[in-house]
Design an enzyme around this catalytic site. Structure first.
Site, PDB file in Angstrom:
ATOM      1  N   GLU A 184     -40.065  12.206 -20.757  1.00 32.74           N
ATOM      2  CA  GLU A 184     -41.419  12.686 -20.436  1.00 32.74           C
ATOM      3  C   GLU A 184     -41.383  14.071 -19.797  1.00 32.74           C
ATOM      4  OE1 GLU A 184     -43.342   9.623 -18.088  1.00 32.74           O
ATOM      5  OE2 GLU A 184     -44.024   8.636 -19.898  1.00 32.74           O
ATOM      6  N   GLU A 397     -41.682   4.252 -25.675  1.00 30.05           N
ATOM      7  CA  GLU A 397     -42.288   3.562 -24.526  1.00 30.05           C
ATOM      8  C   GLU A 397     -43.711   3.199 -24.868  1.00 30.05           C
ATOM      9  OE1 GLU A 397     -42.323   5.068 -20.481  1.00 30.05           O
ATOM     10  OE2 GLU A 397     -40.336   5.937 -20.778  1.00 30.05           O
TER      11      GLU A 397
HETATM   12  C1  BG6 Z   1     -43.150   6.304 -17.955  1.00 27.28           C
HETATM   13  C2  BG6 Z   1     -41.740   6.467 -17.474  1.00 27.28           C
HETATM   14  O1  BG6 Z   1     -43.926   7.236 -17.321  1.00 27.28           O
HETATM   15  O2  BG6 Z   1     -43.849   5.170 -17.643  1.00 27.28           O
HETATM   16  C3  BG6 Z   1     -41.084   5.204 -16.967  1.00 27.28           C
HETATM   17  O3  BG6 Z   1     -40.930   7.102 -18.418  1.00 27.28           O
HETATM   18  C4  BG6 Z   1     -42.098   4.382 -16.229  1.00 27.28           C
HETATM   19  O4  BG6 Z   1     -39.967   5.563 -16.197  1.00 27.28           O
HETATM   20  C5  BG6 Z   1     -43.212   3.992 -17.190  1.00 27.28           C
HETATM   21  O5  BG6 Z   1     -41.579   3.271 -15.568  1.00 27.28           O
HETATM   22  C6  BG6 Z   1     -44.273   3.107 -16.595  1.00 27.28           C
HETATM   23  O6  BG6 Z   1     -44.741   3.629 -15.389  1.00 27.28           O
HETATM   24  P1  BG6 Z   1     -44.819   2.712 -14.105  1.00 27.28           P
HETATM   25  O7  BG6 Z   1     -45.225   3.604 -13.014  1.00 27.28           O
HETATM   26  O8  BG6 Z   1     -45.824   1.674 -14.425  1.00 27.28           O
HETATM   27  O9  BG6 Z   1     -43.461   2.148 -13.912  1.00 27.28           O
END
Ligand code: BG6
Length: 499
Positions: A184, A397
């Site tokens: 990201e 993701e």
């Molecule tokens: C993304 C990241 O922003 O979202 C992850 O690459 C992160 O590292 C994921 O865990 C979800 O965000 P969060 O804050 O819900 O863990």
């Protein structure tokens, strides 16, 4: 006709800082996320000011640092990989910890025990036919660089980083085919400490932190200036390091494919007004700029004009145009969680650093954490990315974070996760039918892990439940949620059976 290609890379995603633990084992050093401390179940933690870092150091013995524990993947990796294999994973996204290999970042050679750990993990994955997908830097840097180099703001970090990245390719090129450079990469502009190790108020007297300042509130102008200049400078250096390693991989490891990774943000105009549409367009261009540089190999004209208008000053790295042009990525990768809406109304529109605050969309449902669920925006964006870059796309993701406790039967019944993922997989299938070359899908946090924004265990994404709480209590035993069995069926049917 089958909706997904035969070799579609179904899997799941994690990062070293959020799963590994094993910090004191085998000489691992401390990273900047190891100093982020827990502040409550819904309190964002990754926005670190000087006082926060000083507190973290002064109270190191008593504060709660969940990233130092992760889910103890360091000791459980065989059991965890066996569970992923049971679901039929073909791909596992993980990151390598810079500080496990180079504890302070300054060493000339890596720690042999750290090097061996990743060989062991890759061997275990390959034993089950799982393809590793490795992020080289997933929100991690040696803590010493925060002070020494103002994180990624100083170009002096680049040679140290390049030594680490080059080592990864040399050492693991025959075990890892798919690589991502920075996780990201756009997040350095939204959360400068998280993405770039930048402590915004490190220089005394530059600006006053307003009383009661909260991250994600509008910024006073002098603070916004430091925020924009520092984060876009850091980003520039990350672009350089990324392009350098892409070029090196192309020259020395042609069997490897290297992708970018950006957080995809889809913005709708709040109304049909042309002014709202223009605002949405600007936000769209801003989001794609992070991808443009890495996929097209140059800064787009649009961002140069944005820099001028917003007074952003960059010290351009010597020879940067050639470096970027020679280090174009092989595929696009992205995280996608939510969409948002924007308005041109200055009364309701707020900018936080370089990023816009989002407004609520009445047509969408939200998660426990207020994230707006919108699979259609993913389909629209995938089509746009196809047209803009013409490269394969790896969705690395996606997912829904939720508070979860085992029910009376001791199990987690996460129907909401099944329904979130089902709708997004449908959207991906539709995009493939639209002609988009999507090569894989690795939902986030396939096994529960430490949340990035909240550094808590209680925001969970997994198919696999981990018995650990925010304070580190629990057995750390793993168990299967309902979504585990559902995803296993999805993979076995190559995305045909989503019921
Ligand atoms: C993304 C990241 O922003 O979202 C992850 O690459 C992160 O590292 C994921 O865990 C979800 O965000 P969060 O804050 O819900 O863990």
């Amino acid at each position: 006709m089958a909706r997904f290609p035969k070799n579609f890379l179904w899997g799941g995603a994690t990062s070293a800082a959020q799963i590994e633990g094993g910090r004191c084992q085998d000489g691992k050093g401390l990273s900047h996320l190891d100093y982020v401390y827990y502040r409550g179940p819904k309190a964002p933690c990754n926005f670190m000011l000087k006082r926060d870092l000083e507190k973290a150091k002064a109270e190191e013995a008593t504060l709660n640092f969940p990233n130092r524990r992760g889910i103890d993947f360091f000791h459980h990796y065989k059991e965890d990989i066996a569970l992923l294999a049971e679901m039929g994973f073909r791909s596992f996204r993980m990151s390598i910890s810079w500080t496990r290999l180079f504890p302070t970042g300054l060493e000339e050679t890596p720690d042999p025990e750290g090097v061996r750990f990743y060989h062991d993990v890759f061997a275990e994955l390959h034993r089950y036919g799982i393809e590793p997908l490795v992020t080289m830097i997933h929100y991690e840097m040696p803590i010493g660089f925060v002070e020494k180099y103002d994180g990624w703001v100083s170009p002096e970090i680049i040679p140290h980083c390049y030594r680490y990245l080059k080592f990864l390719i040399d050492e693991y090129k025959d075990e890892v085919k798919y690589w991502l450079t920075f996780n990201e990469i756009n997040m350095v502009c939204a959360v400068p400490y998280l993405g770039g190790g930048i402590v915004l108020d490190r220089y005394d007297g530059e600006f006053e932190i307003p009383r009661g300042f909260k991250p994600f509130a509008p910024l006073p102008p002098d603070m916004a200036k430091r925020w924009n200049n520092a984060s876009h400078q850091a980003l520039h250096h990350q672009f350089i390091a990324s392009a350098m390693i892409v070029k090196y991989a192309h020259e020395t490891a042609p069997q490897c494919l290297v992708g970018n990774m950006f957080n995809l943000h889809h913005m709708y105009p709040e109304t049909p007004s042309p002014q709202d549409a223009l605002r949405a367009h600007e936000e769209h261009e801003f989001n794609r700029f992070f991808c443009d540089v890495m996929a097209k190999g140059s800064y787009p004209a649009w961002i140069r004009s944005w820099y001028r208008k917003n007074g952003v000053e960059i010290q351009w790295y010597d020879g940067y145009e050639e470096i970027l042009a020679q280090g174009k990525v092989d595929f696009i990768s992205l995280s996608y969680y939510l969409s948002s809406i924007v308005t041109a109304d200055p009364e309701r529109q707020e900018r936080v650093g370089s990023f816009i605050r989002t407004l609520h969309n009445p047509y969408l449902e939200t998660s426990d954490f207020g994230w707006q669920i919108d699979p259609t925006a993913l389909r629209i964006s995938l089509n746009d990315l196809r047209d803009r870059y013409g490269l394969p796309i790896y969705i690395v993701e996606n997912g829904i974070g939720a508070f979860e406790e085992p029910g009376e039967d001791g199990k987690i019944h996460d129907g909401y996760r099944i329904s979130y993922l089902r709708s997004h997989i449908e959207a991906i299938a539709d995009a493939i039918e639209d002609g988009v070359d999507v090569i894989g899908y690795t939902p986030w946090g396939c096994i529960d892990l430490v949340s990035c924004s909240l550094v808590s265990m209680s925001k969970r994404y997994g198919f696999v439940y981990v018995d650990a709480d925010d304070q580190g209590n629990g057995t750390y035993d793993r168990s299967r949620k309902d979504s585990f069995y559902w995803y296993k069926k999805v993979i076995a049917s190559n995305g045909e059976d989503l019921d």
